[in-house]
Design a protein around this motif. Structure first.
Motif, PDB file in Angstrom:
ATOM      1  N   MET A  90     -43.042  61.191  43.684  1.00 32.90           N
ATOM      2  CA  MET A  90     -44.263  61.071  42.501  1.00 32.90           C
ATOM      3  C   MET A  90     -44.990  59.843  42.392  1.00 32.90           C
ATOM      4  SD  MET A  90     -43.953  63.991  40.872  1.00 32.90           S
ATOM      5  CE  MET A  90     -44.281  63.766  39.153  1.00 32.90           C
ATOM      6  N   PRO A  91     -46.200  59.819  42.939  1.00 40.32           N
ATOM      7  CA  PRO A  91     -46.932  58.285  42.660  1.00 40.32           C
ATOM      8  C   PRO A  91     -46.640  57.455  41.646  1.00 40.32           C
ATOM      9  CG  PRO A  91     -48.125  60.598  41.840  1.00 40.32           C
ATOM     10  CD  PRO A  91     -46.624  61.080  42.464  1.00 40.32           C
ATOM     11  N   GLY A  92     -47.023  56.567  41.675  1.00 42.18           N
ATOM     12  CA  GLY A  92     -46.850  55.235  40.503  1.00 42.18           C
ATOM     13  C   GLY A  92     -45.484  54.866  40.314  1.00 42.18           C
ATOM     14  N   GLY A  93     -44.611  55.696  41.446  1.00 40.70           N
ATOM     15  CA  GLY A  93     -43.397  54.474  40.429  1.00 40.70           C
ATOM     16  C   GLY A  93     -42.644  55.850  39.829  1.00 40.70           C
ATOM     17  N   LEU A  94     -43.005  56.661  39.699  1.00 35.66           N
ATOM     18  CA  LEU A  94     -42.556  57.364  38.135  1.00 35.66           C
ATOM     19  C   LEU A  94     -40.526  58.158  38.983  1.00 35.66           C
ATOM     20  CD1 LEU A  94     -45.205  58.898  37.487  1.00 35.66           C
ATOM     21  CD2 LEU A  94     -43.763  58.229  35.789  1.00 35.66           C
ATOM     22  N   PRO A  95     -40.350  59.266  38.152  1.00 35.60           N
ATOM     23  CA  PRO A  95     -38.898  59.273  39.107  1.00 35.60           C
ATOM     24  C   PRO A  95     -39.598  60.692  39.724  1.00 35.60           C
ATOM     25  CG  PRO A  95     -38.488  58.636  36.408  1.00 35.60           C
ATOM     26  CD  PRO A  95     -39.843  58.876  37.494  1.00 35.60           C
ATOM     27  N   SER A  96     -38.169  60.676  40.792  1.00 29.56           N
ATOM     28  CA  SER A  96     -39.093  62.193  41.456  1.00 29.56           C
ATOM     29  C   SER A  96     -39.171  63.039  40.992  1.00 29.56           C
ATOM     30  CB  SER A  96     -37.463  62.094  43.286  1.00 29.56           C
ATOM     31  OG  SER A  96     -36.430  62.254  43.079  1.00 29.56           O
ATOM     32  N   TRP A  97     -39.726  64.199  41.923  1.00 30.41           N
ATOM     33  CA  TRP A  97     -39.020  65.248  41.155  1.00 30.41           C
ATOM     34  C   TRP A  97     -38.597  66.636  42.216  1.00 30.41           C
ATOM     35  CZ3 TRP A  97     -39.945  70.627  42.460  1.00 30.41           C
ATOM     36  CH2 TRP A  97     -39.994  71.578  41.813  1.00 30.41           C
ATOM     37  N   ARG A  98     -37.240  66.476  41.284  1.00 32.33           N
ATOM     38  CA  ARG A  98     -36.017  67.440  42.099  1.00 32.33           C
ATOM     39  C   ARG A  98     -35.892  68.745  41.586  1.00 32.33           C
ATOM     40  NH1 ARG A  98     -31.344  62.935  43.119  1.00 32.33           N
ATOM     41  NH2 ARG A  98     -33.031  61.869  43.153  1.00 32.33           N
ATOM     42  N   GLY A  99     -36.660  69.791  42.275  1.00 31.94           N
ATOM     43  CA  GLY A  99     -36.161  71.159  41.637  1.00 31.94           C
ATOM     44  C   GLY A  99     -35.299  71.814  41.581  1.00 31.94           C
ATOM     45  N   LYS A 100     -34.525  71.358  41.952  1.00 34.99           N
ATOM     46  CA  LYS A 100     -32.906  71.939  41.689  1.00 34.99           C
ATOM     47  C   LYS A 100     -32.761  72.174  40.445  1.00 34.99           C
ATOM     48  CE  LYS A 100     -28.738  72.887  43.905  1.00 34.99           C
ATOM     49  NZ  LYS A 100     -27.284  72.557  44.783  1.00 34.99           N
ATOM     50  N   LEU A 101     -33.217  70.226  39.572  1.00 35.69           N
ATOM     51  CA  LEU A 101     -32.541  70.103  38.434  1.00 35.69           C
ATOM     52  C   LEU A 101     -33.631  70.334  37.638  1.00 35.69           C
ATOM     53  CD1 LEU A 101     -31.539  66.660  38.840  1.00 35.69           C
ATOM     54  CD2 LEU A 101     -30.664  67.977  38.924  1.00 35.69           C
ATOM     55  N   VAL A 102     -34.957  70.654  37.959  1.00 31.23           N
ATOM     56  CA  VAL A 102     -35.648  71.770  37.608  1.00 31.23           C
ATOM     57  C   VAL A 102     -35.416  72.487  36.819  1.00 31.23           C
ATOM     58  CG1 VAL A 102     -38.916  70.713  37.264  1.00 31.23           C
ATOM     59  CG2 VAL A 102     -37.737  69.283  37.606  1.00 31.23           C
ATOM     60  N   LEU A 103     -35.856  73.594  38.061  1.00 30.68           N
ATOM     61  CA  LEU A 103     -35.759  74.551  38.474  1.00 30.68           C
ATOM     62  C   LEU A 103     -34.666  75.473  37.929  1.00 30.68           C
ATOM     63  CD1 LEU A 103     -38.722  75.699  40.593  1.00 30.68           C
ATOM     64  CD2 LEU A 103     -39.207  75.464  38.222  1.00 30.68           C
ATOM     65  N   GLY A 104     -33.055  75.279  39.599  1.00 29.19           N
ATOM     66  CA  GLY A 104     -32.686  75.512  38.925  1.00 29.19           C
ATOM     67  C   GLY A 104     -32.385  75.668  40.216  1.00 29.19           C
ATOM     68  N   ALA A 105     -30.786  76.065  41.140  1.00 31.76           N
ATOM     69  CA  ALA A 105     -31.560  76.945  42.944  1.00 31.76           C
ATOM     70  C   ALA A 105     -31.854  77.636  42.496  1.00 31.76           C
ATOM     71  CB  ALA A 105     -29.347  76.238  43.437  1.00 31.76           C
ATOM     72  N   LYS A 106     -31.047  79.299  42.073  1.00 37.65           N
ATOM     73  CA  LYS A 106     -31.891  80.195  41.653  1.00 37.65           C
ATOM     74  C   LYS A 106     -33.426  80.088  41.933  1.00 37.65           C
ATOM     75  CE  LYS A 106     -26.631  81.818  41.223  1.00 37.65           C
ATOM     76  NZ  LYS A 106     -27.130  82.682  42.326  1.00 37.65           N
ATOM     77  N   ALA A 107     -34.351  79.410  41.971  1.00 36.64           N
ATOM     78  CA  ALA A 107     -35.559  79.557  41.685  1.00 36.64           C
ATOM     79  C   ALA A 107     -35.967  79.939  42.893  1.00 36.64           C
ATOM     80  CB  ALA A 107     -35.512  78.615  40.733  1.00 36.64           C
ATOM     81  N   LYS A 108     -35.470  79.597  44.041  1.00 31.05           N
ATOM     82  CA  LYS A 108     -36.317  79.882  45.032  1.00 31.05           C
ATOM     83  C   LYS A 108     -36.462  81.389  45.369  1.00 31.05           C
ATOM     84  CE  LYS A 108     -35.813  76.438  47.743  1.00 31.05           C
ATOM     85  NZ  LYS A 108     -36.660  75.527  48.597  1.00 31.05           N
ATOM     86  N   TYR A 109     -37.756  82.625  45.851  1.00 29.02           N
ATOM     87  CA  TYR A 109     -38.235  83.164  46.314  1.00 29.02           C
ATOM     88  C   TYR A 109     -37.016  83.659  46.829  1.00 29.02           C
ATOM     89  CZ  TYR A 109     -42.620  83.454  43.150  1.00 29.02           C
ATOM     90  OH  TYR A 109     -42.998  82.983  41.925  1.00 29.02           O
TER      91      TYR A 109
END
Length: 101
Positions: free
Chosen positions: A34-53
């Motif tokens: 993420m810009p500005g030194g914010l924590p990184s965005w992790r899709g697996k944590l936010v959406l879960g591994a099963k969120a992949k199409y």
């Protein structure tokens, strides 16, 4: 090569929405800094591994609108050609249909 046919960038989408879409359609994308030194965005944590199409979802949601429009125009053109072409005339004989004497 970034062109309207190859670039997936939905209008009005935020960084978060774009990361989510990228996570869902790209099998090798799992997160981003993420810009500005914010924590990184992790899709697996936010959406879960099963969120992949799956394959159909990836093809539909991962295809840029320019490429979809090009494919739709080509398909429509072919359909119009198939519907409007005149059928072969059955009364005329072709060289292939002649029987040797």
């Amino acid at each position: 090569l970034d062109t309207p046919l190859t670039l997936l960038r939905p209008r009005g989408s935020s960084f978060g929405e774009m990361y989510e879409l990228h996570f869902r359609v790209d099998r090798s994308f799992w997160g981003a800094r993420m810009p500005g030194g914010l924590p990184s965005w992790r899709g697996k944590l936010v959406l879960g591994a099963k969120a992949k199409y799956g394959p159909v979802g990836k093809a539909w949601f991962g295809t840029p609108i320019g490429l979809k429009a090009t494919g739709a125009a080509a398909g429509t053109g072919y359909a119009v050609y198939r519907v409007t072409r005149s059928p072969p005339d059955a009364t005329k004989s072709s060289p292939d249909s002649e029987v040797p004497k």
